[in-house]
Design a protein around this motif. Structure first.
Motif, PDB file in Angstrom:
ATOM      1  N   PHE A  46       0.838  -1.200   0.000  1.00  0.00           N
ATOM      2  CA  PHE A  46       0.000   0.000   0.000  1.00  0.00           C
ATOM      3  C   PHE A  46       0.873   1.249   0.000  1.00  0.00           C
ATOM      4  CE2 PHE A  46      -2.432   3.308   2.124  1.00  0.00           C
ATOM      5  CZ  PHE A  46      -3.594   3.270   1.380  1.00  0.00           C
ATOM      6  N   THR A  47       0.516   2.215  -0.813  1.00  0.00           N
ATOM      7  CA  THR A  47       1.249   3.474  -0.886  1.00  0.00           C
ATOM      8  C   THR A  47       0.448   4.566  -0.196  1.00  0.00           C
ATOM      9  OG1 THR A  47       2.252   2.844  -2.982  1.00  0.00           O
ATOM     10  CG2 THR A  47       2.258   5.174  -2.445  1.00  0.00           C
ATOM     11  N   PHE A  48       1.087   5.284   0.705  1.00  0.00           N
ATOM     12  CA  PHE A  48       0.431   6.386   1.397  1.00  0.00           C
ATOM     13  C   PHE A  48       0.552   7.649   0.543  1.00  0.00           C
ATOM     14  CE2 PHE A  48      -0.878   4.900   5.542  1.00  0.00           C
ATOM     15  CZ  PHE A  48      -0.227   3.684   5.627  1.00  0.00           C
ATOM     16  N   ALA A  49      -0.301   7.730  -0.462  1.00  0.00           N
ATOM     17  CA  ALA A  49      -0.334   8.891  -1.355  1.00  0.00           C
ATOM     18  C   ALA A  49      -1.741   9.003  -1.932  1.00  0.00           C
ATOM     19  CB  ALA A  49       0.695   8.739  -2.468  1.00  0.00           C
ATOM     20  N   TYR A  50      -2.188  10.220  -2.085  1.00  0.00           N
ATOM     21  CA  TYR A  50      -3.527  10.487  -2.599  1.00  0.00           C
ATOM     22  C   TYR A  50      -3.452  11.127  -3.982  1.00  0.00           C
ATOM     23  CZ  TYR A  50      -5.830   9.605   1.885  1.00  0.00           C
ATOM     24  OH  TYR A  50      -6.327   9.020   3.009  1.00  0.00           O
ATOM     25  N   PRO A  51      -4.377  10.743  -4.877  1.00  0.00           N
ATOM     26  CA  PRO A  51      -4.421  11.395  -6.182  1.00  0.00           C
ATOM     27  C   PRO A  51      -4.961  12.822  -6.063  1.00  0.00           C
ATOM     28  CG  PRO A  51      -6.180   9.767  -6.007  1.00  0.00           C
ATOM     29  CD  PRO A  51      -5.374   9.686  -4.744  1.00  0.00           C
ATOM     30  N   ASP A  71      -9.914  12.684  -2.831  1.00  0.00           N
ATOM     31  CA  ASP A  71     -10.622  11.964  -1.767  1.00  0.00           C
ATOM     32  C   ASP A  71     -10.897  12.782  -0.508  1.00  0.00           C
ATOM     33  OD1 ASP A  71     -10.604   9.451  -3.217  1.00  0.00           O
ATOM     34  OD2 ASP A  71      -8.453   9.418  -2.819  1.00  0.00           O
ATOM     35  N   LEU A  72     -10.311  13.960  -0.419  1.00  0.00           N
ATOM     36  CA  LEU A  72     -10.482  14.796   0.770  1.00  0.00           C
ATOM     37  C   LEU A  72     -10.997  16.172   0.348  1.00  0.00           C
ATOM     38  CD1 LEU A  72      -7.161  13.763   2.512  1.00  0.00           C
ATOM     39  CD2 LEU A  72      -9.465  13.069   3.177  1.00  0.00           C
ATOM     40  N   PRO A  73     -12.293  16.397   0.470  1.00  0.00           N
ATOM     41  CA  PRO A  73     -12.883  17.648  -0.014  1.00  0.00           C
ATOM     42  C   PRO A  73     -12.342  18.910   0.647  1.00  0.00           C
ATOM     43  CG  PRO A  73     -14.554  16.271   1.059  1.00  0.00           C
ATOM     44  CD  PRO A  73     -13.278  15.497   1.056  1.00  0.00           C
ATOM     45  N   THR A  74     -11.684  18.778   1.803  1.00  0.00           N
ATOM     46  CA  THR A  74     -11.129  19.955   2.476  1.00  0.00           C
ATOM     47  C   THR A  74      -9.707  20.273   2.016  1.00  0.00           C
ATOM     48  OG1 THR A  74     -10.310  18.605   4.301  1.00  0.00           O
ATOM     49  CG2 THR A  74     -12.507  19.568   4.555  1.00  0.00           C
ATOM     50  N   ALA A  75      -9.130  19.424   1.181  1.00  0.00           N
ATOM     51  CA  ALA A  75      -7.723  19.589   0.792  1.00  0.00           C
ATOM     52  C   ALA A  75      -7.603  20.294  -0.557  1.00  0.00           C
ATOM     53  CB  ALA A  75      -7.021  18.236   0.754  1.00  0.00           C
ATOM     54  N   HIS A  76      -7.451  21.613  -0.482  1.00  0.00           N
ATOM     55  CA  HIS A  76      -7.267  22.465  -1.659  1.00  0.00           C
ATOM     56  C   HIS A  76      -6.145  23.457  -1.359  1.00  0.00           C
ATOM     57  CE1 HIS A  76     -11.004  21.150  -3.522  1.00  0.00           C
ATOM     58  NE2 HIS A  76     -11.555  21.249  -2.331  1.00  0.00           N
ATOM     59  N   ARG A 118      -7.845   5.141  -6.610  1.00  0.00           N
ATOM     60  CA  ARG A 118      -6.864   4.853  -7.659  1.00  0.00           C
ATOM     61  C   ARG A 118      -6.555   6.116  -8.454  1.00  0.00           C
ATOM     62  NH1 ARG A 118      -7.318  -1.138  -9.597  1.00  0.00           N
ATOM     63  NH2 ARG A 118      -5.528  -0.397 -10.753  1.00  0.00           N
ATOM     64  N   LEU A 119      -5.338   6.192  -8.889  1.00  0.00           N
ATOM     65  CA  LEU A 119      -4.886   7.320  -9.703  1.00  0.00           C
ATOM     66  C   LEU A 119      -5.585   7.272 -11.058  1.00  0.00           C
ATOM     67  CD1 LEU A 119      -2.791   9.665  -9.745  1.00  0.00           C
ATOM     68  CD2 LEU A 119      -1.231   8.063 -10.860  1.00  0.00           C
ATOM     69  N   LYS A 120      -6.116   8.410 -11.482  1.00  0.00           N
ATOM     70  CA  LYS A 120      -6.794   8.507 -12.776  1.00  0.00           C
ATOM     71  C   LYS A 120      -5.987   9.399 -13.702  1.00  0.00           C
ATOM     72  CE  LYS A 120     -11.311   7.988 -10.681  1.00  0.00           C
ATOM     73  NZ  LYS A 120     -12.411   8.727 -10.100  1.00  0.00           N
ATOM     74  N   ARG A 121      -6.296   9.311 -14.963  1.00  0.00           N
ATOM     75  CA  ARG A 121      -5.617  10.143 -15.957  1.00  0.00           C
ATOM     76  C   ARG A 121      -5.761  11.615 -15.586  1.00  0.00           C
ATOM     77  NH1 ARG A 121      -6.687   8.979 -22.071  1.00  0.00           N
ATOM     78  NH2 ARG A 121      -5.695   7.118 -21.283  1.00  0.00           N
ATOM     79  N   GLY A 122      -4.653  12.329 -15.671  1.00  0.00           N
ATOM     80  CA  GLY A 122      -4.654  13.751 -15.363  1.00  0.00           C
ATOM     81  C   GLY A 122      -4.386  14.061 -13.894  1.00  0.00           C
ATOM     82  N   GLN A 123      -4.237  13.037 -13.072  1.00  0.00           N
ATOM     83  CA  GLN A 123      -3.956  13.248 -11.652  1.00  0.00           C
ATOM     84  C   GLN A 123      -2.494  12.916 -11.349  1.00  0.00           C
ATOM     85  OE1 GLN A 123      -6.812  10.574  -9.811  1.00  0.00           O
ATOM     86  NE2 GLN A 123      -8.273  12.242  -9.512  1.00  0.00           N
TER      87      GLN A 123
END
Length: 144
Positions: free
Chosen positions: A2-7, A24-29, A65-70
């Motif tokens: 498991f990788t501790f990283a967010y797209p 995945d975290l709506p407060t993270a901008h 999961r990482l998506k295109r453009g992320q």
């Protein structure tokens, strides 16, 4: 493993700054003047968002999961252990008092371990994870 990283999505605004949104975290901008600054700010913002969620006892989802453009934004080291412990406690469905019994520790100590506002030693986090049959392994091969 498991990788501790967010797209996250990195987009330029009309002023040429890079805006960053963690999927995945709506407060993270956050934002940055260039790619390096935007990533540094994103890492800091991600850590803060996770810490606030843990402190407020709000669910912290696992990364999608990482998506295109992320791009992947790594979880800062200062919060990785606490996040791993949080997920392990929730997955197993164990109470903090039961965890204290498993780890031969005082319940007050165990309650402070996942608290992001408490300066917990890495050894305490490792011991709590070990009591749950888990561990965090740091792999620096992919970092660069």
């Amino acid at each position: 493993m498991f990788t501790f990283a967010y797209p996250a999505v990195f987009k330029r605004d009309e002023g040429k700054r890079l805006l960053v949104s963690v999927a995945d975290l709506p407060t993270a901008h956050t934002d940055g003047a260039d790619a390096n600054e935007a990533m540094e700010e994103a890492i800091d913002c991600l850590g803060s968002s996770i810490a606030f969620a843990l402190a407020d006892k709000v669910d912290v989802p696992k990364p999608s999961r990482l998506k295109r453009g992320q791009k992947l934004v790594p979880v800062p080291l200062w919060i990785v252990g606490k996040l791993a412990l949080y997920w392990a406690i929730r997955e197993i469905g164990i109470s903090q008092s039961a965890l204290a019994d498993r780890g031969n520790a005082r319940e007050a100590v165990v309650r402070r371990v996942p608290d992001p506002n408490h300066d917990t030693r890495a050894e305490q986090i490792q011991a709590a994870l070990k009591a749950l049959g888990r561990r965090v392994v740091m792999d620096y091969d992919d970092a660069a």
